[in-house]
Write a protein that holds these residues in place. Structure first.
Motif, PDB file in Angstrom:
ATOM      1  N   PRO A  41      12.402  14.147   6.517  1.00  0.00           N
ATOM      2  CA  PRO A  41      12.076  13.938   5.163  1.00  0.00           C
ATOM      3  C   PRO A  41      12.511  12.457   4.698  1.00  0.00           C
ATOM      4  O   PRO A  41      13.396  11.990   5.387  1.00  0.00           O
ATOM      5  N   ASP A  42      11.880  11.870   3.791  1.00  0.00           N
ATOM      6  CA  ASP A  42      11.924  10.675   3.116  1.00  0.00           C
ATOM      7  C   ASP A  42      12.582  10.813   1.867  1.00  0.00           C
ATOM      8  O   ASP A  42      12.010  11.133   0.839  1.00  0.00           O
ATOM      9  N   PHE A  43      13.981  10.652   1.531  1.00  0.00           N
ATOM     10  CA  PHE A  43      14.618  10.654   0.495  1.00  0.00           C
ATOM     11  C   PHE A  43      14.300   9.458  -0.428  1.00  0.00           C
ATOM     12  O   PHE A  43      14.146   8.485  -0.180  1.00  0.00           O
ATOM     13  N   ARG A  44      14.756   9.660  -1.888  1.00  0.00           N
ATOM     14  CA  ARG A  44      14.516   8.343  -2.736  1.00  0.00           C
ATOM     15  C   ARG A  44      15.459   7.223  -2.157  1.00  0.00           C
ATOM     16  O   ARG A  44      16.635   7.523  -1.805  1.00  0.00           O
ATOM     17  N   GLY A  45      14.990   6.284  -2.222  1.00  0.00           N
ATOM     18  CA  GLY A  45      15.814   5.221  -1.840  1.00  0.00           C
ATOM     19  C   GLY A  45      15.333   4.006  -2.729  1.00  0.00           C
ATOM     20  O   GLY A  45      15.254   3.810  -3.984  1.00  0.00           O
ATOM     21  N   ASN A  46      15.185   2.730  -2.030  1.00  0.00           N
ATOM     22  CA  ASN A  46      15.307   1.277  -2.767  1.00  0.00           C
ATOM     23  C   ASN A  46      13.586   1.173  -3.281  1.00  0.00           C
ATOM     24  O   ASN A  46      13.171  -0.066  -3.950  1.00  0.00           O
ATOM     25  N   ARG A  47      12.635   1.693  -2.608  1.00  0.00           N
ATOM     26  CA  ARG A  47      11.153   1.544  -3.222  1.00  0.00           C
ATOM     27  C   ARG A  47      10.780   0.468  -2.348  1.00  0.00           C
ATOM     28  O   ARG A  47       9.519   0.175  -2.645  1.00  0.00           O
ATOM     29  N   TYR A  48      11.476  -0.233  -1.419  1.00  0.00           N
ATOM     30  CA  TYR A  48      10.791  -1.128  -0.819  1.00  0.00           C
ATOM     31  C   TYR A  48       9.715  -0.636   0.135  1.00  0.00           C
ATOM     32  O   TYR A  48       8.728  -1.385   0.587  1.00  0.00           O
ATOM     33  N   MET A  49       9.993   0.607   0.912  1.00  0.00           N
ATOM     34  CA  MET A  49       8.783   1.066   1.423  1.00  0.00           C
ATOM     35  C   MET A  49       8.787   0.388   3.093  1.00  0.00           C
ATOM     36  O   MET A  49       7.648   0.160   3.642  1.00  0.00           O
ATOM     37  N   ARG A  59       0.936  -1.155   0.055  1.00  0.00           N
ATOM     38  CA  ARG A  59       0.058  -0.008   0.026  1.00  0.00           C
ATOM     39  C   ARG A  59       0.863   1.315  -0.113  1.00  0.00           C
ATOM     40  O   ARG A  59       0.475   2.236  -0.746  1.00  0.00           O
ATOM     41  N   ALA A  60       1.973   1.230   0.863  1.00  0.00           N
ATOM     42  CA  ALA A  60       2.898   2.268   0.843  1.00  0.00           C
ATOM     43  C   ALA A  60       3.368   2.471  -0.616  1.00  0.00           C
ATOM     44  O   ALA A  60       3.779   3.542  -1.021  1.00  0.00           O
ATOM     45  N   GLN A  61       3.878   1.434  -1.116  1.00  0.00           N
ATOM     46  CA  GLN A  61       4.391   1.715  -2.559  1.00  0.00           C
ATOM     47  C   GLN A  61       3.503   2.144  -3.516  1.00  0.00           C
ATOM     48  O   GLN A  61       3.888   3.103  -4.507  1.00  0.00           O
ATOM     49  N   ALA A  62       1.944   1.713  -3.405  1.00  0.00           N
ATOM     50  CA  ALA A  62       1.120   2.390  -4.396  1.00  0.00           C
ATOM     51  C   ALA A  62       0.909   3.915  -3.892  1.00  0.00           C
ATOM     52  O   ALA A  62       0.550   4.744  -4.825  1.00  0.00           O
ATOM     53  N   LEU A  63       0.862   4.237  -2.656  1.00  0.00           N
ATOM     54  CA  LEU A  63       0.605   5.973  -2.389  1.00  0.00           C
ATOM     55  C   LEU A  63       1.804   6.422  -2.850  1.00  0.00           C
ATOM     56  O   LEU A  63       1.697   7.764  -3.006  1.00  0.00           O
ATOM     57  N   ALA A  64       2.935   5.852  -2.822  1.00  0.00           N
ATOM     58  CA  ALA A  64       4.056   6.603  -3.112  1.00  0.00           C
ATOM     59  C   ALA A  64       4.355   6.924  -4.862  1.00  0.00           C
ATOM     60  O   ALA A  64       4.924   7.481  -5.287  1.00  0.00           O
ATOM     61  N   GLY A  65       3.543   6.133  -5.469  1.00  0.00           N
ATOM     62  CA  GLY A  65       3.336   6.050  -7.061  1.00  0.00           C
ATOM     63  C   GLY A  65       4.410   5.131  -7.841  1.00  0.00           C
ATOM     64  O   GLY A  65       4.720   5.398  -8.633  1.00  0.00           O
ATOM     65  N   PHE A  66       4.822   3.983  -6.898  1.00  0.00           N
ATOM     66  CA  PHE A  66       5.670   3.231  -7.472  1.00  0.00           C
ATOM     67  C   PHE A  66       5.006   2.196  -8.242  1.00  0.00           C
ATOM     68  O   PHE A  66       3.882   1.547  -7.768  1.00  0.00           O
ATOM     69  N   ALA A  67       5.341   1.661  -9.123  1.00  0.00           N
ATOM     70  CA  ALA A  67       4.865   0.524 -10.253  1.00  0.00           C
ATOM     71  C   ALA A  67       5.418  -0.579  -9.381  1.00  0.00           C
ATOM     72  O   ALA A  67       5.968  -0.540  -8.413  1.00  0.00           O
ATOM     73  N   ALA A  68       5.221  -1.975  -9.942  1.00  0.00           N
ATOM     74  CA  ALA A  68       5.962  -3.005  -9.188  1.00  0.00           C
ATOM     75  C   ALA A  68       7.296  -3.063  -8.888  1.00  0.00           C
ATOM     76  O   ALA A  68       8.059  -2.674  -9.408  1.00  0.00           O
ATOM     77  N   VAL A  69       7.457  -3.223  -7.507  1.00  0.00           N
ATOM     78  CA  VAL A  69       8.652  -3.301  -7.069  1.00  0.00           C
ATOM     79  C   VAL A  69       9.339  -4.683  -6.729  1.00  0.00           C
ATOM     80  O   VAL A  69       8.438  -5.626  -6.082  1.00  0.00           O
ATOM     81  N   SER A  70      10.322  -4.898  -7.327  1.00  0.00           N
ATOM     82  CA  SER A  70      11.064  -6.200  -6.915  1.00  0.00           C
ATOM     83  C   SER A  70      12.466  -6.104  -6.536  1.00  0.00           C
ATOM     84  O   SER A  70      13.171  -4.940  -6.517  1.00  0.00           O
ATOM     85  N   GLY A  71      13.021  -6.905  -5.760  1.00  0.00           N
ATOM     86  CA  GLY A  71      14.387  -7.008  -5.139  1.00  0.00           C
ATOM     87  C   GLY A  71      14.813  -8.022  -4.677  1.00  0.00           C
ATOM     88  O   GLY A  71      14.151  -9.130  -4.519  1.00  0.00           O
TER      89      GLY A  71
END
Length: 304
Positions: A207-215, A8-20
């Motif tokens: 502040p939340d800076f750009r990171g790995n998008r895992y959230m 849900r956090a990834q979606a609220l941040a506007g990220f597409a599918a996140v993998s890692g």
């Protein structure tokens, strides 16, 4: 791989599918990395389900991974440290290994296995690396640790406020969905230029800076808006521990323009304690990462 509120956090941040690379066991390189560290940051939940965090230190090899699912810390526990006292068998746990000399970091989350006064075992169920952004390189050197009584702070005193205002590094512990394989306790690193955290009375704005998008952290805070923050005084060896309630600000309002921030979260203090000169090492010769140098700090006209 991710629990429902991380998604849900990834979606609220506007990220597409996140993998890692999130593994269910520790890869060999992670095991070797942890075993070479002279310190380890560890978080769990206390008896009231509040995140707590601590730092263990020792000679090279005091942390070891005999196999891909077990991480063992050989260190005498300080039982007046609420976080170390809470590390009991069966509790969810997260550990962060961070090498200040080369900015590498790896994390492992799971449960506490066997314990005694000189050993804590972590049974891993998630292991993953993180990018080195916003980690400041430091030269660490040995220094004597002291066993001063823990200081319970009814409010932030001037020493605590100065440490927060000058910090370029802190650590955040959070937890959510501990019943799920994808959930648990997590401890992560936050970094920026001195002044990247704004202290308004007893509320911290981060502040939340750009990171790995895992959230991982913000996903946990969506589910359970409680966190612990740990600040290290690298000059004195002090550890400042805060517990607080959190709120995420997903949309930046006019004036909230710390360079590099994609969103913010605030932390309202509930409790605090400090351990003076508790670390057997100090840090000097700070070298800011390139990512940190591209970020900004709070100014009078852009504070919330």
């Amino acid at each position: 791989m991710f629990h429902p509120d991380e998604l849900r956090a990834q979606a609220l941040a506007g990220f597409a599918a996140v993998s890692g690379g999130i593994y269910s066991t520790m890869p060999e390189q992670h095991r070797e990395f942890f075993a070479a560290l002279p310190y380890l940051f560890v978080a769990t939940l206390d008896d009231h389900d509040w995140p707590v965090a601590t730092v263990f230190s020792g000679p090279k090899g005091f942390v070891r991974a005999p196999d891909a699912t077990h991480l063992r810390i050989s260190s005498q526990r300080r039982l007046d440290d609420p976080a170390q006292a809470a590390l009991q068998t069966g509790r969810p746990v997260g550990a962060l290994g961070l090498d200040f000399s080369n900015r590498r970091r790896n994390r492992v989350n799971g449960f506490v296995g066997r314990t005694d006064k000189n050993r804590i075992e972590i049974i891993a169920r998630q292991s993953f690396g993180n990018c080195p952004q916003y980690i400041q390189r430091r030269e660490l050197y040995p220094a004597p640790a002291r066993l001063f009584p823990i200081e319970r702070l009814g409010a932030l005193d001037q020493d605590a406020r100065t440490l927060i205002a000058q910090a370029d590094t802190c650590f955040v512990a959070s937890a959510a969905h501990v019943e799920l394989a994808e959930g648990g306790v997590d401890i992560s690193h936050r970094g920026g230029k001195p002044g990247f955290i704004y202290l308004d009375d007893e509320t911290l704005w981060i502040p939340d800076f750009r990171g790995n998008r895992y959230m991982n952290t913000l996903g946990n805070l969506l589910a359970q808006p409680r966190a612990a923050l740990v600040f290290i005084d690298f000059a004195q060896g002090d550890i400042l521990h805060l517990q607080g309630e959190t709120r995420i600000v997903w949309q930046l309002a006019s004036g909230e323009n710390v360079q590099g921030a994609e969103r913010y979260w605030c932390f309202k203090l509930v409790s605090a304690w400090r351990m003076r000169q508790a670390l057997p090492w100090r840090g000097r010769n700070v070298e800011f990462s390139a990512a940190t140098l591209r970020t900004g700090i709070w100014h009078d006209d852009d504070r919330p």
